[in-house]
Motif scaffolding. Structure first.
Motif, PDB file in Angstrom:
ATOM      1  N   SER A   1       0.852  -1.182   0.000  1.00 26.87           N
ATOM      2  CA  SER A   1       0.000   0.000   0.000  1.00 26.87           C
ATOM      3  C   SER A   1       0.895   1.241   0.000  1.00 26.87           C
ATOM      4  CB  SER A   1      -0.891   0.025   1.245  1.00 26.87           C
ATOM      5  OG  SER A   1      -0.092   0.185   2.412  1.00 26.87           O
ATOM      6  N   ILE A   2       0.299   2.397  -0.282  1.00 22.87           N
ATOM      7  CA  ILE A   2       1.043   3.654  -0.244  1.00 22.87           C
ATOM      8  C   ILE A   2       1.589   3.887   1.167  1.00 22.87           C
ATOM      9  CG2 ILE A   2       0.878   6.157  -0.472  1.00 22.87           C
ATOM     10  CD1 ILE A   2       0.747   4.910  -3.151  1.00 22.87           C
ATOM     11  N   LYS A   3       0.761   3.633   2.169  1.00 21.25           N
ATOM     12  CA  LYS A   3       1.197   3.865   3.546  1.00 21.25           C
ATOM     13  C   LYS A   3       2.345   2.938   3.930  1.00 21.25           C
ATOM     14  CE  LYS A   3      -3.065   5.789   5.471  1.00 21.25           C
ATOM     15  NZ  LYS A   3      -4.128   5.631   6.508  1.00 21.25           N
ATOM     16  N   ARG A   4       2.286   1.694   3.469  1.00 19.11           N
ATOM     17  CA  ARG A   4       3.369   0.754   3.767  1.00 19.11           C
ATOM     18  C   ARG A   4       4.652   1.212   3.075  1.00 19.11           C
ATOM     19  NH1 ARG A   4       6.753  -1.957   6.570  1.00 19.11           N
ATOM     20  NH2 ARG A   4       7.458  -3.953   5.715  1.00 19.11           N
ATOM     21  N   ALA A   5       4.531   1.672   1.845  1.00 19.56           N
ATOM     22  CA  ALA A   5       5.707   2.163   1.127  1.00 19.56           C
ATOM     23  C   ALA A   5       6.301   3.373   1.838  1.00 19.56           C
ATOM     24  CB  ALA A   5       5.333   2.510  -0.314  1.00 19.56           C
ATOM     25  N   ALA A   6       5.439   4.262   2.337  1.00 20.47           N
ATOM     26  CA  ALA A   6       5.925   5.450   3.047  1.00 20.47           C
ATOM     27  C   ALA A   6       6.636   5.050   4.335  1.00 20.47           C
ATOM     28  CB  ALA A   6       4.762   6.383   3.350  1.00 20.47           C
TER      29      ALA A   6
END
Length: 526
Positions: free
Chosen positions: A267-272
């Motif tokens: 997810s975007i949050k995991r990547a961040a």
């Protein structure tokens, strides 16, 4: 009636078959008419100004179609095709058998200025607008070019010595005429060039992009992490987006990376979270906070200036800009309230004067703040809006590299110094001045002047990160030690500066000050 292209430096414009007849299948007007419009079509070595501007602004892209309505000899069409763009065109004299068709982008370049009948001129504008699926580009000759055209008054224009007609528009006049005839807001692209958009969100995307600053350097990863290394391209795109916009992207905002994230079950949050880990929590937080501050300022400048073209409803904002505003301000109304306060401050000349005096970039004089174009985005939000108000009127002045922000009245000038980097004391070539009170744009040409103004202390105009700044600074220090910059009132012109150098026994070799070689006794004088 439609015409052909004109080059701003030439007495040229459109050719002369009847547009309405061409569209309705009737007979075209005799090309040997009393005013032979076909004579105004010229050959030029480069792309026309409106086409070049539309390419630079991303209006014309490889995925869009362009139709040049009144294309003259068709050189823009030929060059665009050679560059890989989908382009076609029609002209009543030079390409009369071409099919008139709609396209994403319609160019009406230097056509309306050669039509002597005001009603016919308006019909041509409306007909071109009917063909535009996304945007209409309108270009006409600015009023200052009329000074160089010999002829006599004819209607609202000039009948030239070649028998052709030219109508010269002030910038404000052209904008109001387009808006009145089409009942649509238009955006100044450059002096004499305007865009008219079908979709308001496309117009807002362009306006917002003008106030968004360049990418800034960000902290690079310090640690190795298997998940980061396996998806480095996606991670770097997310990192770059956050550094530019002050927020994390949505999946649809990634350029081809969304599928790779989905495939990797990321997810975007995991990547961040991975980015924060490999970059370092403090550095990541500091970068994001700085990016948010920049993005807030950029959005406030955009929203303040959007008031001039009727600020859009929240529902008409582009999706990405709506996300920016919601993330950084909480609501559109809160952002607009702050933007209005900023815009009202610009109307207070004392506030503008104070902002100039406190500016961390630019050369301050009692009358104005001068700043290099490359450093203009480092101005305070108030001064960015002040300059932006002028750009709403002028559009982009392509050749200008120094911006003059007046401290004594609401005026902004765009100054062109073509040899700014190479010449140690470059001469002023031209000036475009926007009077914000009178909505007046004036052009002054210094290229034929025998004694134009010249610049000193070039490092003061640019930001600290300007590539040539150290070289400029070294020269200034040499000139200060030699006493050449004292009594600056007498060295502001080319001849005054040359006299100072000669009298002091110095000459310049590039950006180095050297002593003038002494002549030996008895040697012949030059």
């Amino acid at each position: 009636m439609v015409g052909s292209k004109t080059a701003p430096q030439d007495e040229s414009g459109g050719s002369g078959a009847g547009l309405l007849c061409a569209q309705q299948g009737g007979d075209a007007m005799d090309t040997e008419q009393a005013i032979p419009r076909h004579r105004t079509a010229i050959a030029r070595p480069d792309l026309s100004k409106p086409i070049a501007r539309a390419l630079a602004d991303g209006i014309i892209t490889k995925s869009s179609s362009l139709f040049d309505y009144g294309c003259g000899r068709g050189l823009d069409v030929t060059r665009l095709r050679a560059l890989g763009y989908e382009a076609d065109g029609w002209d009543p004299s030079h390409r009369p058998t071409a099919r008139i068709r709609s396209a994403d982008v319609i160019n009406l370049g230097y056509v309306v200025n050669v039509i002597e009948n005001p009603m016919e001129r308006a019909q041509t504008l409306r007909a071109a607008w009917e063909l535009a699926e996304k945007v209409l580009v309108v270009a006409a000759r600015p009023d200052w070019e009329g000074r160089t055209v010999a002829g006599k008054r004819h209607g609202d224009g000039v009948l030239t010595t070649r028998g052709t007609f030219q109508k010269f528009f002030t910038q404000d006049e052209l904008q109001k005429w387009i808006k009145s005839e089409l009942q649509v807001e238009c955006i100044a692209a450059a002096p004499g060039i305007f865009y008219v958009f079908r979709d308001e969100s496309h117009a807002q995307s362009l306006l917002a992009s003008r106030t968004r600053r360049r990418s800034v350097p960000v902290h690079r990863p310090k640690l190795r992490q298997a998940l980061y290394d396996a998806h480095r391209d996606v991670m770097e795109e997310i990192h770059s987006f956050a550094a530019d916009r002050g927020r994390l992207p949505e999946l649809w905002e990634l350029n081809g990376s969304a599928d790779r994230l989905t495939t990797a079950s990321l997810s975007i949050k995991r990547a961040a979270a991975v980015l924060r880990q490999v970059i370092g929590g403090e550095d990541w937080d500091r970068d994001l906070e700085a990016a948010q501050d920049r993005a807030r300022h950029d959005l406030l400048v955009y929203l303040a200036l959007a008031a001039f073209t009727c600020r859009p409803k929240a529902s008409h904002l582009p999706r990405d800009i709506a996300l920016d505003i919601r993330t950084l301000f909480g609501s559109y109304s809160a952002a607009c309230e702050q933007a209005d306060q900023l815009l009202h401050s610009v109307a207070d000349q004392s506030a503008v004067n104070a902002a100039c005096a406190q500016s961390e970039v630019g050369k301050l004089t009692p009358e104005a703040l001068y700043v290099h174009q490359a450093a203009s985005e480092q101005l305070s939000p108030l001064l960015r809006v002040y300059e932006g108000c002028a750009r709403v009127l002028t559009g982009n002045v392509v050749d200008a590299n120094i911006i003059k922000l007046s401290r004594t009245g609401p005026k902004v000038s765009y100054l062109s110094y073509p040899d700014f980097d190479r010449d140690p004391h470059p001469a002023l070539a031209s000036s475009v001045r926007a009077d914000l009170r009178r909505l007046d744009v004036r052009y002054t040409d210094f290229r034929e002047s025998s004694n134009p103004p010249v610049l000193h202390r070039k490092e003061t105009f640019v930001a600290d990160d300007y590539p040539e700044r150290d070289k400029f600074t070294r020269l200034t220090r040499q000139e200060e030690r030699a006493g050449l910059l004292e009594d600056s009132s007498s060295i502001g012109t080319r001849e005054g500066w040359r006299t100072r150098l000669d009298n002091a026994g110095y000459q310049l070799r590039g950006h180095r000050l050297i002593r003038t070689p002494r002549r030996r006794p008895g040697s012949a004088s030059a």
